[in-house]
Every structure is written in C-alpha cells, then in structure tokens.
Scaffold this motif. Structure first.
Motif, mmCIF file in Angstrom:
data_model
loop_
_atom_site.group_PDB
_atom_site.id
_atom_site.type_symbol
_atom_site.label_atom_id
_atom_site.label_comp_id
_atom_site.label_asym_id
_atom_site.label_seq_id
_atom_site.Cartn_x
_atom_site.Cartn_y
_atom_site.Cartn_z
ATOM 1 N N TRP A 56 9.717 4.162 0.943
ATOM 2 C CA TRP A 56 10.793 3.349 1.480
ATOM 3 C C TRP A 56 12.145 4.003 1.284
ATOM 4 C CZ3 TRP A 56 9.757 -0.244 4.826
ATOM 5 C CH2 TRP A 56 8.460 -0.755 4.862
ATOM 6 N N PHE A 57 12.354 4.668 0.163
ATOM 7 C CA PHE A 57 13.613 5.379 -0.035
ATOM 8 C C PHE A 57 13.763 6.503 0.983
ATOM 9 C CE2 PHE A 57 14.029 3.818 -4.554
ATOM 10 C CZ PHE A 57 15.200 3.125 -4.300
ATOM 11 N N ASP A 58 12.680 7.253 1.196
ATOM 12 C CA ASP A 58 12.728 8.345 2.164
ATOM 13 C C ASP A 58 13.011 7.812 3.568
ATOM 14 O OD1 ASP A 58 12.141 10.110 0.128
ATOM 15 O OD2 ASP A 58 9.987 10.169 0.569
ATOM 16 N N TYR A 59 12.331 6.731 3.911
ATOM 17 C CA TYR A 59 12.506 6.120 5.239
ATOM 18 C C TYR A 59 13.942 5.641 5.432
ATOM 19 C CZ TYR A 59 12.280 2.341 8.698
ATOM 20 O OH TYR A 59 12.523 1.491 9.752
ATOM 21 N N GLU B 173 0.805 -1.222 0.000
ATOM 22 C CA GLU B 173 0.000 0.000 0.000
ATOM 23 C C GLU B 173 0.837 1.271 0.000
ATOM 24 O OE1 GLU B 173 -2.540 -0.459 3.375
ATOM 25 O OE2 GLU B 173 -3.818 -1.971 2.395
ATOM 26 N N ALA B 174 2.102 1.174 0.401
ATOM 27 C CA ALA B 174 2.951 2.371 0.494
ATOM 28 C C ALA B 174 3.357 2.851 -0.891
ATOM 29 C CB ALA B 174 4.188 2.059 1.328
ATOM 30 N N GLU B 175 3.460 4.163 -1.035
ATOM 31 C CA GLU B 175 4.047 4.712 -2.248
ATOM 32 C C GLU B 175 5.508 4.257 -2.332
ATOM 33 O OE1 GLU B 175 2.841 6.514 -4.775
ATOM 34 O OE2 GLU B 175 0.848 6.182 -3.906
ATOM 35 N N MET C 138 12.596 2.248 -7.486
ATOM 36 C CA MET C 138 12.022 1.460 -6.399
ATOM 37 C C MET C 138 11.013 0.446 -6.900
ATOM 38 S SD MET C 138 12.233 1.307 -3.058
ATOM 39 C CE MET C 138 11.327 0.673 -1.649
ATOM 40 N N ARG C 139 10.361 0.745 -7.996
ATOM 41 C CA ARG C 139 9.329 -0.158 -8.500
ATOM 42 C C ARG C 139 9.894 -1.496 -8.975
ATOM 43 N NH1 ARG C 139 4.671 2.627 -8.899
ATOM 44 N NH2 ARG C 139 4.809 4.907 -8.908
ATOM 45 N N ALA D 285 18.140 7.120 -6.423
ATOM 46 C CA ALA D 285 17.221 6.054 -6.828
ATOM 47 C C ALA D 285 15.773 6.478 -6.624
ATOM 48 C CB ALA D 285 17.521 4.789 -6.033
ATOM 49 N N ARG D 286 15.514 7.210 -5.544
ATOM 50 C CA ARG D 286 14.159 7.685 -5.279
ATOM 51 C C ARG D 286 13.711 8.631 -6.391
ATOM 52 N NH1 ARG D 286 9.694 9.933 -4.301
ATOM 53 N NH2 ARG D 286 8.838 10.399 -2.253
ATOM 54 N N ALA D 287 14.611 9.488 -6.835
ATOM 55 C CA ALA D 287 14.289 10.437 -7.900
ATOM 56 C C ALA D 287 14.060 9.729 -9.235
ATOM 57 C CB ALA D 287 15.406 11.461 -8.038
ATOM 58 N N SER D 288 14.751 8.600 -9.444
ATOM 59 C CA SER D 288 14.642 7.901 -10.729
ATOM 60 C C SER D 288 13.448 6.966 -10.791
ATOM 61 C CB SER D 288 15.918 7.084 -10.974
ATOM 62 O OG SER D 288 15.950 5.940 -10.149
#
Length: 345
Positions: free
Chosen positions: A115-118, A109-111, A145-146, A139-142
C-alpha cells in the motif's frame, strides 16, 4: 453517559466514538428480530469504542453475546472495525456486499508495504511534490503500515445481494446497492410502516451514502491491481437518484442524526456536485495536474491548513471529479504531459 436513541418499531441507535476524527462518532443501529438483535455497522476498532458499544447495548438490556448478526453498510473502519470482535463474543454472522468483501480480502492478503508503494506511485502520478511523498517512503521503510486501521478487518460470512431481502426473522430489510463512497456500499430499506406513521415507504439505513448535513467523500476506488477507469462520482450520482425514488419516510444515517425528506436531500447533493463540476471546469481553463486542481478547490479550510492525510483524501476526490468530467467529454488529458495535466474542452 452512553447516548442511546430509540427510533421506535424495534430500532435503536448507539453513538460509538471514532478516535481523533471530526465526525465524532458512528451511529450503530440495533434492529430487533425474532432470532435476536442485529447490528447495522459496529464502529471503530478501539477500546473506548468497544466500551461504548457494549454499554449502549447494556442500556437496552442486551449483552454483546446476544447479537445474532451484523450487517455492514461498507468496509470502512468506522463501520466495520468492531465486527470481528462482535463475532468472537457472540458467534454472530457478518454480511457485506461482495465488492467491499473483495476490498477486505485484498487488504488482508497484501503485504503491508504494497500500500505504501502504491500510494507513493499514485501521488507521483497526480503531481504531488516530493516532500509530500517522502514520508510514505520513510513509513514504508519503518514498517509502520502494520499499525494502520483496516489491515486485519474481519471477512464476512454472508453476501448482501442487491435487491434481495436479508434473512432476518420477522423483519423486511431489503438491500440496495449504492456504490460511490465505496464500490460495495449498501443502503438498507426497512420495508415496514413507520412507527409514528410518517408518510412514506418505510425507513432507510443509509450508512454514509445519504447524510443530513455533509457530503460523503467520493474518491477513486483504491486497488493496486486494477487499472480499470472506474467512475465513483458517476456511481454515486446514479445511486443517489435511485435512493431518491424510494420515497422513504425517514433516513437513519451512520453519522449526524435521523432526518426526513430524503428526496429533498438527494436534490441538494445532486446540485452540489453539479455546481462543483462546473466550478472545476472554470479552474481547468488552464492545464492542471490533479494535485494542482486539489490545491485550488474549495475545502472546509485553506489548503495550507489541511493535514497531511486529508490532502491525500482531497486529491483522490479531485481525481474522481476529473474522471467524471473526462467521462462526460467535458475535460481531457493534455497529450505529452508528465505528470498528466487536464484541461476543459
């Protein structure tokens, strides 16, 4: 050739590969029941792993379409990864402990960026250098994570209730809650006479909780929305003692190989962690952040040779040991430090 091992009494194990992992494979166990075969774990969600799982079943004269149910020891992708595909092919139910089901639901359910921010915040808090955190921000910007495993793991249909027998026709399989490696890890006690009449009380599907030659990773439970100071190492040590008292004849783990003398292995692991805690107290004669502690701990290779992702795992393990020392009153945070350092008391 697919490697299939018969353990007797309607139990087999299939070696299902884990891509690019030194563990090599997961041992997926097949348990015959009066309503059809049940799997204990399923392996990594990968085409080669799926091919090995299905060819292993074929070597037993089975099709994946015949699978009646899937019992998951814990939510990690090398155990739960293929569960959804097995269910799609067969209509099988999936069972998991509620605590790990909550992890699966939260992750789904999380965006992805959550997880990158955390992780970036968490690493900064434990004293990681900026050059280690920077790739997470990139990686978060790119949006990469998906592509990571576990983001779309299957939600189970059934809850494994500790202490209760699972609903398996013709078999006695009792769930034992063994948190530590994950909050909802379970071992499964097959309360039936050993097919070779080895002395002891049945057999144990131990997942990652009890392995013959390695200690499972014990790190902090990851939950961006929970500030509770959980004690995974304390959970693990308590769970080990509980398993040691069962007196099982044989252990069927999810990695490496089947073995006897569970109580002896439990003692080895309890001693290992006590020695490690004692060693960390020596390191904490001076104030250290969790990152600095991880840098100084003994691993299977020097710190400068540990890959990026494995360093994150290592520092989580350092945090779990620190958390245990603080709970025991043997270490404490140093007031006014940022990032927080810890010292032995």
């Amino acid at each position: 050739m697919t490697q299939v091992t018969e353990h007797g009494g309607g139990v087999w194990s299939l070696r299902v590969p884990i891509p690019d992992n030194p563990l090599g494979h997961t041992l997926v166990h097949v348990l015959d029941t009066d309503r059809g075969p049940v799997l204990v774990d399923t392996g990594w969600d990968d085409l080669a792993s799926w091919d090995e799982l299905t060819s292993g079943l074929a070597a037993l004269g089975l099709s994946v379409r015949e699978i009646h149910g899937v019992v998951i020891t814990h939510h990690h992708p090398d155990h739960h990864g293929l569960s959804g595909r097995v269910r799609e092919e067969s209509g099988a139910w999936i069972a998991m402990h509620a605590a790990d089901t909550a992890v699966v639901r939260r992750t789904r359910e999380a965006e992805p960026g959550t997880w990158f921010d955390y992780l970036a915040r968490k690493l900064a808090t434990v004293g990681a250098p900026e050059d280690h955190i920077a790739p997470l921000r990139a990686a978060r910007a790119s949006g990469r994570m998906r592509t990571l495993p576990g983001l779309r793991s299957a939600l189970p249909d059934r809850e494994i209730v500790p202490g209760e027998l699972l609903d398996l026709a013709g078999r006695r399989l009792r769930a034992i809650w063994t948190p530590g490696h994950t909050p909802g890890h379970v071992c499964l006690h097959l309360e039936e006479e050993h097919p070779s009449r080895l002395p002891g009380h049945g057999r144990l599907f131990s997942g990652d909780h009890l392995l013959p030659g390695i200690s499972p990773h014990i790190g902090l439970y990851e939950d961006p929305d929970d500030a509770t100071a959980a004690d995974p190492l304390g959970d693990y040590l308590d769970s080990l003692e509980r398993i040691g008292r069962l007196g099982v004849a044989e252990v069927l783990p999810a990695h490496q190989y089947a073995f006897t003398d569970a109580a002896g292995r439990v003692r080895e692991l309890l001693d290992h962690h006590e020695e490690r805690l004692t060693g960390l107290l020596g390191l904490l004669a001076v104030p250290l952040t969790p990152w600095q502690l991880a840098e100084r701990m003994e691993w299977n290779r020097p710190w400068d040779q540990i890959p990026y992702g494995s360093r994150n795992i290592a520092v989580s393990e350092a945090e779990a040991h620190l958390r245990r020392l603080v709970k025991l009153g043997r270490a404490e945070p140093v007031a006014g430090t940022d990032p927080v350092t810890y010292i032995a008391v």
